[in-house]
Design a protein around this motif. Sequence first.
Motif, PDB file in Angstrom:
ATOM      1  N   GLU A   1      42.006  27.870  43.540  1.00  0.00           N
ATOM      2  CA  GLU A   1      40.622  27.619  45.119  1.00  0.00           C
ATOM      3  C   GLU A   1      39.268  28.567  45.059  1.00  0.00           C
ATOM      4  O   GLU A   1      39.331  29.623  45.160  1.00  0.00           O
ATOM      5  N   GLU A   2      38.189  28.691  43.549  1.00  0.00           N
ATOM      6  CA  GLU A   2      37.653  29.518  43.098  1.00  0.00           C
ATOM      7  C   GLU A   2      36.693  29.190  44.635  1.00  0.00           C
ATOM      8  O   GLU A   2      35.693  30.426  45.503  1.00  0.00           O
ATOM      9  N   THR A   3      36.877  28.129  45.065  1.00  0.00           N
ATOM     10  CA  THR A   3      35.684  28.177  46.165  1.00  0.00           C
ATOM     11  C   THR A   3      36.051  29.150  47.502  1.00  0.00           C
ATOM     12  O   THR A   3      36.015  29.658  48.296  1.00  0.00           O
ATOM     13  N   ASP A   4      37.272  28.738  47.523  1.00  0.00           N
ATOM     14  CA  ASP A   4      38.405  29.604  48.861  1.00  0.00           C
ATOM     15  C   ASP A   4      37.865  31.465  49.054  1.00  0.00           C
ATOM     16  O   ASP A   4      37.754  31.979  49.070  1.00  0.00           O
ATOM     17  N   LYS A   5      37.647  31.568  47.432  1.00  0.00           N
ATOM     18  CA  LYS A   5      37.301  32.715  46.684  1.00  0.00           C
ATOM     19  C   LYS A   5      36.491  33.501  47.748  1.00  0.00           C
ATOM     20  O   LYS A   5      36.145  34.045  48.494  1.00  0.00           O
ATOM     21  N   VAL A   6      35.423  32.789  47.402  1.00  0.00           N
ATOM     22  CA  VAL A   6      33.418  33.160  47.859  1.00  0.00           C
ATOM     23  C   VAL A   6      34.239  33.073  49.042  1.00  0.00           C
ATOM     24  O   VAL A   6      33.478  33.853  49.714  1.00  0.00           O
ATOM     25  N   VAL A   7      34.996  31.644  49.967  1.00  0.00           N
ATOM     26  CA  VAL A   7      34.126  31.685  51.281  1.00  0.00           C
ATOM     27  C   VAL A   7      35.209  32.887  51.857  1.00  0.00           C
ATOM     28  O   VAL A   7      34.869  33.840  52.654  1.00  0.00           O
ATOM     29  N   GLY A   8      36.088  33.475  51.639  1.00  0.00           N
ATOM     30  CA  GLY A   8      37.036  34.677  51.495  1.00  0.00           C
ATOM     31  C   GLY A   8      36.444  35.519  51.727  1.00  0.00           C
ATOM     32  O   GLY A   8      36.062  36.609  52.357  1.00  0.00           O
ATOM     33  N   LEU A   9      35.607  35.354  50.871  1.00  0.00           N
ATOM     34  CA  LEU A   9      35.049  37.243  50.351  1.00  0.00           C
ATOM     35  C   LEU A   9      33.620  37.533  51.216  1.00  0.00           C
ATOM     36  O   LEU A   9      33.222  38.125  52.274  1.00  0.00           O
ATOM     37  N   GLU A  10      33.330  35.817  51.091  1.00  0.00           N
ATOM     38  CA  GLU A  10      31.739  35.703  52.833  1.00  0.00           C
ATOM     39  C   GLU A  10      32.602  35.974  53.598  1.00  0.00           C
ATOM     40  O   GLU A  10      32.118  36.717  54.721  1.00  0.00           O
ATOM     41  N   LEU A  11      33.308  35.420  54.072  1.00  0.00           N
ATOM     42  CA  LEU A  11      34.438  36.345  55.757  1.00  0.00           C
ATOM     43  C   LEU A  11      34.203  37.301  55.708  1.00  0.00           C
ATOM     44  O   LEU A  11      34.897  37.890  56.626  1.00  0.00           O
ATOM     45  N   GLY A  12      34.259  38.609  54.685  1.00  0.00           N
ATOM     46  CA  GLY A  12      34.943  39.826  55.322  1.00  0.00           C
ATOM     47  C   GLY A  12      36.246  40.455  54.230  1.00  0.00           C
ATOM     48  O   GLY A  12      36.272  41.735  54.200  1.00  0.00           O
ATOM     49  N   ALA A  13      36.942  39.521  53.355  1.00  0.00           N
ATOM     50  CA  ALA A  13      37.351  40.023  52.581  1.00  0.00           C
ATOM     51  C   ALA A  13      36.958  41.347  51.842  1.00  0.00           C
ATOM     52  O   ALA A  13      35.709  41.177  51.708  1.00  0.00           O
ATOM     53  N   ASP A  14      38.158  41.855  51.661  1.00  0.00           N
ATOM     54  CA  ASP A  14      37.239  42.955  50.541  1.00  0.00           C
ATOM     55  C   ASP A  14      37.312  42.604  48.762  1.00  0.00           C
ATOM     56  O   ASP A  14      36.711  43.265  47.953  1.00  0.00           O
ATOM     57  N   ASP A  15      38.702  42.139  49.048  1.00  0.00           N
ATOM     58  CA  ASP A  15      38.777  42.010  46.880  1.00  0.00           C
ATOM     59  C   ASP A  15      39.945  40.384  47.078  1.00  0.00           C
ATOM     60  O   ASP A  15      40.348  40.260  48.270  1.00  0.00           O
ATOM     61  N   TYR A  16      39.981  39.602  46.367  1.00  0.00           N
ATOM     62  CA  TYR A  16      41.221  39.270  45.932  1.00  0.00           C
ATOM     63  C   TYR A  16      41.925  39.779  44.865  1.00  0.00           C
ATOM     64  O   TYR A  16      41.364  39.929  43.235  1.00  0.00           O
ATOM     65  N   VAL A  17      43.417  39.034  44.321  1.00  0.00           N
ATOM     66  CA  VAL A  17      44.115  39.228  43.625  1.00  0.00           C
ATOM     67  C   VAL A  17      44.870  37.703  43.232  1.00  0.00           C
ATOM     68  O   VAL A  17      45.069  37.197  44.259  1.00  0.00           O
ATOM     69  N   THR A  18      44.441  37.085  41.935  1.00  0.00           N
ATOM     70  CA  THR A  18      44.820  35.889  41.532  1.00  0.00           C
ATOM     71  C   THR A  18      46.412  36.166  41.204  1.00  0.00           C
ATOM     72  O   THR A  18      46.986  36.163  40.217  1.00  0.00           O
ATOM     73  N   LYS A  19      46.982  34.929  41.539  1.00  0.00           N
ATOM     74  CA  LYS A  19      48.643  34.465  41.581  1.00  0.00           C
ATOM     75  C   LYS A  19      48.472  33.512  39.999  1.00  0.00           C
ATOM     76  O   LYS A  19      47.553  32.937  40.131  1.00  0.00           O
ATOM     77  N   PRO A  20      49.435  34.130  39.179  1.00  0.00           N
ATOM     78  CA  PRO A  20      50.814  35.391  39.206  1.00  0.00           C
ATOM     79  C   PRO A  20      50.030  36.085  38.601  1.00  0.00           C
ATOM     80  O   PRO A  20      48.427  36.461  38.112  1.00  0.00           O
TER      81      PRO A  20
END
Length: 237
Positions: free
Chosen positions: A88-107
Motif C-alpha cells: 500500500e505504498e500509495t496509501d501511505k503517502v496519501v495517509g501522510l498527506e491527509l495528516g497521519a503522523d507516521d506508519y508502521v508496515t505489517k507484519p
Amino acid sequence: MQQRTILIVEDEAILRDTIVYNLKADGYEVLTAGDGATALDLALHKRPDLVLLDLMLPVMDGLEVCRQLRKRNETAETPILMLTARSEETDKVVGLELGADDYVTKPFSWRELRARVRALLRRATPHPSATAPAPQDESRVLTAGEVRIDLDRREVFVGSREVELPARLFDLLAYLVRQRGMVLTRDRLLEQVWGYDFAGDTRTVDVHIRWLREKLEADPANPALIQTVRGVGYRFK
C-alpha cells in the motif's frame, strides 16, 4: 503521570487482541474499534491520546477516518499511527498527506510498534523547554539557496512560491537544512526527527524524503536539493 489512552482501529481480531494485550501490559488504557465509523465516534467522544489506524476497514476506510479526524477541532492534533500492508505504498503517502503522523508496515515487531507509540506520545507532550523563547543569537529563519524556512510561522518558501508542509515534513526539512552539507543516516533522522529510540524499518524516512522532494524539487526524479548518498542516507546540498 496520567494514564495515556490509545484507540486501536483494526478489523482483524487476532492482531487487534495482540496489540491490546501488549499495550495494556505497558500500562496504557486501550479502546478498540473494528470499523471506521465506530472508530470516528470513539475518537470524538473519548478523545484518546493516540490512534492506531488500519487503512483497510469496513464501513469507512482508514483514509477517510484520518481525513475526518483532522477536520474536527477535537482531534485535529491527535497523533495518528497508520497500520499498512506492504503493497500500500500509495496509501501511505496519501495517509501522510491527509495528516497521519507516521506508519508502521505489517507484519511489524512489537519492539518497533512500541518505539513508535512512545515517540508519538512523547512528541504530543512538549517538554517545558520546548516552549521557552529561543536564544537571542539563534536565527528563527533558515535559508539555503532559494529555500527559506520561518520556524515561528512554520512557513516554507522556495523562491516566491509558498510550500505547505504537514508537521512531520516541516520538521524533517528544518533538520536537513540545519545540518546542510552533512550526510545523515536514516537511523539518525529517525532519532532526531521522529524521536525513535529503536532503529526499526527505516523505509518511513525514504517515503518522507520522496514526498518532500515532490514538494520542493523542480525535478523530483533528479533532485538538486536533497541528495541520496547510496548505502548511507541523505544530504541537503
